[in-house]
Design an enzyme around this catalytic site. Structure first.
Site, PDB file in Angstrom:
ATOM      1  CB  CYS A  72      13.043  10.457   6.697  1.00 18.75           C
ATOM      2  SG  CYS A  72      11.732   9.644   6.006  1.00 18.75           S
ATOM      3  CE  LYS A  85      -2.261   3.293   3.002  1.00 23.24           C
ATOM      4  NZ  LYS A  85      -2.094   4.066   1.925  1.00 23.24           N
ATOM      5  CD  GLU A  96      12.882   6.420   7.536  1.00 15.74           C
ATOM      6  OE1 GLU A  96      12.891   7.347   8.204  1.00 15.74           O
ATOM      7  OE2 GLU A  96      13.167   6.459   6.439  1.00 15.74           O
ATOM      8  CD  GLU A 152       8.625  14.424  11.151  1.00 15.57           C
ATOM      9  OE1 GLU A 152       9.330  13.762  10.336  1.00 15.57           O
ATOM     10  OE2 GLU A 152       7.759  13.729  11.592  1.00 15.57           O
ATOM     11  N   GLY A 188       6.880   5.925   7.504  1.00 18.19           N
ATOM     12  CA  GLY A 188       5.869   6.926   7.563  1.00 18.19           C
ATOM     13  C   GLY A 188       6.163   7.539   9.091  1.00 18.19           C
ATOM     14  CB  SER A 189       3.693   9.500  10.593  1.00 20.60           C
ATOM     15  OG  SER A 189       2.659   8.870  11.408  1.00 20.60           O
ATOM     16  CB  THR A 190       6.642   8.654  15.012  1.00 21.80           C
ATOM     17  OG1 THR A 190       7.925   9.080  14.545  1.00 21.80           O
ATOM     18  CG2 THR A 190       6.872   7.920  16.552  1.00 21.80           C
ATOM     19  N   GLY A 191       3.680   8.286  14.912  1.00 20.45           N
ATOM     20  CA  GLY A 191       2.055   8.044  15.297  1.00 20.45           C
ATOM     21  C   GLY A 191       1.723   6.751  14.849  1.00 20.45           C
TER      22      GLY A 191
END
Length: 543
Positions: free
Chosen positions: A327, A212, A293, A425, A265-268
């Site tokens: 990033c 995806k 990552e 960020e 993608g995002s940490t969240g």
């Protein structure tokens, strides 16, 4: 069956074309850009042997030219995720049993196709779909993706050669199996190469994949998928679907055959994935591999001995190439007081020289940010800085989304080292600078280490070797990729394996042998030539 030991020597990195004026690659790329803009693409999902189209068509617009339509992709739903998983599982036995040399050569052929026939198309779709200039596209969607494919073949070949020792009367061997089940690859908008690497690195190891991509990268992802198919990738090995994240997670993370996730993608989002997977552990056949990552708040710290031109250049390139949407982009800088004024002048002059506009005009250094949501978020930080007494804008700050999502490169000076834009960020062309007392280098190093939860990339700029050694030591855990006298971006496959720790991910180092181990499950086999026929041992005898 004919037998042989097949080796794949360490490749060289793909040469970067420069697209200079009157060069043949520049002329060809311009032709392809015009061709792509004239054609309205109808982009399907790829599930097993089928190109799947739905009634839900989503338009693709260049971020720098939102009035133009590049085409439409067919958005999927829950049933398409299930179909993709079924297709991956159906293809698994044949794919995992295919000889290594035949698996490898599919990916080597794909690399060759990108290096030649499809180079301008990979670059062109990336430029138009993700708003990258020619050079940023070349180092990403041509060179880096070629390197990922070629180097990973080499690295996996080296893993397969690693075997245990054997004692007298026995032979030991190691098999490197794919994981049981399917692997999920979730990829971001900002690097076409990441979009290509995350599914192919797992597939190369014999796994089958549900992929995806971000909706804003589908235009170039579709091109890459077509190349894989032309290279001979069997149906069902990589299944490309376009669904929303919650729907994807609901189906994949509940499935018994879920074997792992390869994520950027995002940490969240990654934290949510990890939590969901943990809660579902009792449902799985085996412990899933979780590789990610994630975010970054990447730093540059200059020492009092640094050259101001080197500092300014590292910041101008590191913060503003591809509109800061890397990033690894320089997002916070620590400048000593003795250099601050000189660096400030050079930064202002540099930003004012940067042309901004559409990708078709090769003189534009800056293009658009990826979408309106990103534009609004970045603009909110700039607006906040304009109003804050804790911040001063050195240069930039103009934002306009009438024709495209354009944000002028912006440099903010923070009076407080913990000001919001030094900590959070932003993922856009915004650099925040803190001027520190030139005699407080070591204290500032600890400030750098403690300010952000992330630990992706960072750089120190100095001509003093003791200062470099001190920074390398104090910032040991602050960055997975650390640069000396350079910008903190531009990691090259095979040269600077990429990844960070803390809130920046699992540090499994894309572009190295380390990442591939994560998609393999080793089996040790011992064969005894003369097995014992009695349970007793000599020590049991009295005489």
């Amino acid at each position: 069956m004919l037998q042989g030991t097949f080796t794949y020597p360490l490749p060289v990195n793909e040469p970067v074309l420069n697209y200079a004026s009157r060069s043949p690659e520049r002329a060809r790329l311009k032709e392809v850009l015009a061709e792509l803009k004239k054609t309205e693409a109808d982009i399907p999902m790829y599930i097993g042997s089928k190109e799947v189209r739905t009634n839900k068509k989503v338009a693709i617009h260049p971020p720098h030219e939102i009035s133009h339509t590049l085409g439409y992709f067919s958005a999927g739903d829950e049933k398409h995720v299930k179909q993709a998983i079924d297709a991956a599982l159906a293809a698994k036995e044949n794919w995992s049993n295919m000889s290594w040399e035949n698996r490898a050569n599919i990916f080597l052929k794909a690399a060759d196709l990108i290096a030649t026939k499809y180079r301008p198309y990979m670059n062109g779709t990336t430029m138009l779909g993700q708003s990258k200039n020619a050079f940023q596209a070349e180092i990403d969607s041509a060179c880096e993706i070629i390197d990922f494919l070629r180097f990973n073949v080499h690295f996996l070949g080296e893993i397969y050669k690693q075997q245990p020792i054997s004692g007298p009367g026995m032979h030991n061997r190691m098999e490197y199996r794919p994981l049981e089940g399917f692997v999920l690859a979730v990829t971001p908008f900002n690097f076409t190469a990441i979009g290509g690497n995350l599914p192919t690195s797992a597939a190369m190891c014999g796994n089958t994949v549900v992929w995806k991509p971000a909706n804003t990268q589908i235009y170039s992802a579709n091109m890459f998928m077509q190349i894989l198919r032309e290279a001979g990738l069997p149906d069902g090995v990589i299944n490309l679907i376009y669904v929303d994240g919650p729907t994807l997670g609901k189906v994949c993370f509940e499935h018994r055959e879920f074997a792992g996730v390869h994520f950027t993608g995002s940490t969240g989002v990654f934290n949510q994935m990890w939590e969901t997977i943990g809660k579902n552990m009792s449902k799985y056949r085996s412990y899933p591999r979780i590789v990610g990552e994630t975010g970054g708040k990447d730093f540059v710290i200059a020492h009092a001995s640094a050259n101001a031109d080197v500092v300014a250049t590292a910041l101008l390139r590191g913060a503003f190439e591809f509109q800061g949407q890397k990033c690894s982009a320089a997002s916070r800088a620590y400048i000593p007081s003795n250099l601050a004024e000189e660096v400030k002048k050079k930064m202002i002059a540099g930003v004012k020289k940067m042309k901004m506009g559409i990708v078709d005009d090769f003189s534009n250094f800056i293009n658009a940010v990826i979408d309106e949501k990103s534009f609004d978020k970045i603009k909110s930080y700039i607006d906040q800085a304009k109003e804050s007494k804790k911040a001063e804008i050195w240069v930039g700050g103009k934002c306009d989304k009438k024709k495209g999502y354009f944000i002028q490169p912006t440099v903010i000076e923070a009076k407080d080292p913990k000001y919001v834009t030094m900590c959070e960020e932003i993922f856009g062309p915004v650099l925040t600078v803190y001027v520190y007392p030139a005699n407080q280098f070591e204290k500032t190093l600890h400030l750098v280490d403690e300010t952000s939860p992330y630990a992706l990339t960072g750089a120190v700029i100095s001509t003093d070797r003791n200062a470099i050694e001190l920074a390398t030591k104090v910032l040991r855990d602050a960055a997975g990729n650390f640069y000396i006298n350079d910008k903190p971006t531009g990691a090259v496959v095979g040269q600077q394996p990429f990844g960070g720790a803390r809130a920046s991910g699992t540090n499994d180092k894309a572009g190295s042998i380390l990442n591939l181990y994560r998609w393999l499950s080793a089996r040790t086999i011992k064969e005894t030539f003369n097995p014992p026929t009695d349970f007793g041992y000599p020590f049991l005898l009295e005489s």
